[in-house]
Design a protein around this motif. Structure first.
Motif, short mmCIF file in Angstrom:
data_model
loop_
_atom_site.label_atom_id
_atom_site.label_comp_id
_atom_site.label_asym_id
_atom_site.label_seq_id
_atom_site.Cartn_x
_atom_site.Cartn_y
_atom_site.Cartn_z
N THR A 277 0.82 -1.21 0.00
CA THR A 277 0.00 0.00 0.00
C THR A 277 0.85 1.26 0.00
O THR A 277 0.42 2.30 -0.48
CB THR A 277 -0.95 0.02 1.22
N MET A 278 2.07 1.17 0.51
CA MET A 278 2.96 2.33 0.50
C MET A 278 3.45 2.59 -0.92
O MET A 278 3.69 3.74 -1.30
CB MET A 278 4.13 2.14 1.46
N GLY A 279 3.55 1.55 -1.72
CA GLY A 279 3.87 1.73 -3.13
C GLY A 279 2.76 2.48 -3.86
O GLY A 279 3.01 3.39 -4.64
N VAL A 280 1.53 2.09 -3.56
CA VAL A 280 0.37 2.78 -4.16
C VAL A 280 0.38 4.25 -3.76
O VAL A 280 0.21 5.14 -4.60
CB VAL A 280 -0.95 2.10 -3.75
N LEU A 281 0.63 4.50 -2.49
CA LEU A 281 0.67 5.88 -2.00
C LEU A 281 1.82 6.65 -2.65
O LEU A 281 1.65 7.81 -3.05
CB LEU A 281 0.78 5.90 -0.48
N GLY A 282 2.97 6.03 -2.79
CA GLY A 282 4.10 6.68 -3.46
C GLY A 282 3.79 7.03 -4.90
O GLY A 282 4.16 8.10 -5.38
N GLY A 283 3.09 6.14 -5.59
CA GLY A 283 2.70 6.41 -6.98
C GLY A 283 1.73 7.57 -7.08
O GLY A 283 1.87 8.45 -7.94
N ILE A 284 0.75 7.60 -6.20
CA ILE A 284 -0.22 8.70 -6.18
C ILE A 284 0.48 10.02 -5.90
O ILE A 284 0.21 11.04 -6.55
CB ILE A 284 -1.34 8.42 -5.15
N CYS A 285 1.39 10.01 -4.95
CA CYS A 285 2.07 11.24 -4.56
C CYS A 285 2.98 11.75 -5.68
O CYS A 285 3.04 12.96 -5.92
CB CYS A 285 2.85 11.04 -3.27
N LEU A 286 3.67 10.86 -6.39
CA LEU A 286 4.51 11.32 -7.50
C LEU A 286 3.64 11.86 -8.65
O LEU A 286 4.00 12.84 -9.29
CB LEU A 286 5.44 10.23 -8.00
N LEU A 287 2.49 11.25 -8.88
CA LEU A 287 1.56 11.80 -9.89
C LEU A 287 1.13 13.22 -9.50
O LEU A 287 1.08 14.11 -10.35
CB LEU A 287 0.33 10.91 -10.03
N PHE A 288 0.82 13.42 -8.23
CA PHE A 288 0.45 14.76 -7.76
C PHE A 288 1.59 15.74 -7.99
O PHE A 288 1.38 16.85 -8.48
CB PHE A 288 0.05 14.72 -6.28
N MET A 289 2.82 15.33 -7.65
CA MET A 289 3.97 16.21 -7.86
C MET A 289 4.15 16.54 -9.34
O MET A 289 4.50 17.66 -9.69
CB MET A 289 5.24 15.58 -7.31
N SER A 290 3.91 15.56 -10.20
CA SER A 290 4.05 15.78 -11.63
C SER A 290 3.04 16.81 -12.13
O SER A 290 3.38 17.70 -12.92
CB SER A 290 3.87 14.45 -12.37
N ILE A 291 1.81 16.69 -11.68
CA ILE A 291 0.77 17.65 -12.06
C ILE A 291 1.12 19.03 -11.52
O ILE A 291 1.04 20.04 -12.24
CB ILE A 291 -0.61 17.18 -11.57
N LEU A 292 1.54 19.09 -10.28
CA LEU A 292 1.95 20.35 -9.67
C LEU A 292 3.13 20.95 -10.44
O LEU A 292 3.16 22.15 -10.72
CB LEU A 292 2.32 20.09 -8.22
N ASN A 293 4.07 20.12 -10.80
CA ASN A 293 5.22 20.56 -11.59
C ASN A 293 4.79 21.19 -12.90
O ASN A 293 5.27 22.25 -13.28
CB ASN A 293 6.11 19.37 -11.92
#
Length: 137
Positions: A31-47
């Motif tokens: 589940t931490m992998g899933v959370l890491g993926g979601i968080c990097l997607l958020f950072m990408s959009i923010l970027n």
């Protein structure tokens, strides 16, 4: 963001966070992998929409808040409701129900300061993503 880029970024975030957690804690949970993926997607959009040299710190703060909120939500569901006990910050200073704490919130901001420029660089090199027009004005 097209589906291939989104999927690739999700996978990089999932595996990347899992590796970081294994390095520091010695183990991880799927589940931490899933959370890491979601968080990097958020950072990408923010970027893409907001980051420039002038606002990287602001975006890292936004990212850190997002990660902390997501960690709190996942912790509440996985640890408190389901009893999986994946992590416990109850001994950390300024923690909330052992699920989030100030030291890790600061760590997420610092990690975002490193990861966001790296994600932007990789998006340009791998996917040919140009800088957002709003950033150049």
């Amino acid at each position: 963001m097209d589906w291939l880029k989104s999927f690739t970024i999700f996978c990089i975030g999932a595996f990347g966070y899992g590796i970081i957690e294994i390095f520091f804690r010695g183990y991880t949970h799927i589940t931490m992998g899933v959370l890491g993926g979601i968080c990097l997607l958020f950072m990408s959009i923010l970027n893409y929409f907001y980051t420039s040299f002038r606002s990287l710190v602001v975006c890292a703060l936004i990212s850190g808040v997002f990660i902390t909120v997501m960690e709190g939500a996942m912790g509440y569901f996985l640890n408190l409701l389901l009893g999986l006990d994946i992590w416990d910050y109850s001994t950390a200073p300024l923690n909330v129900n052992g699920q989030i704490c100030l030291p890790f919130s600061i760590a997420w901001v610092v990690l975002s300061l490193v990861v966001m420029p790296l994600e932007r660089f990789l998006s340009r090199k791998i996917f040919g993503v140009e800088e957002n027009i709003a950033q150049t004005t």
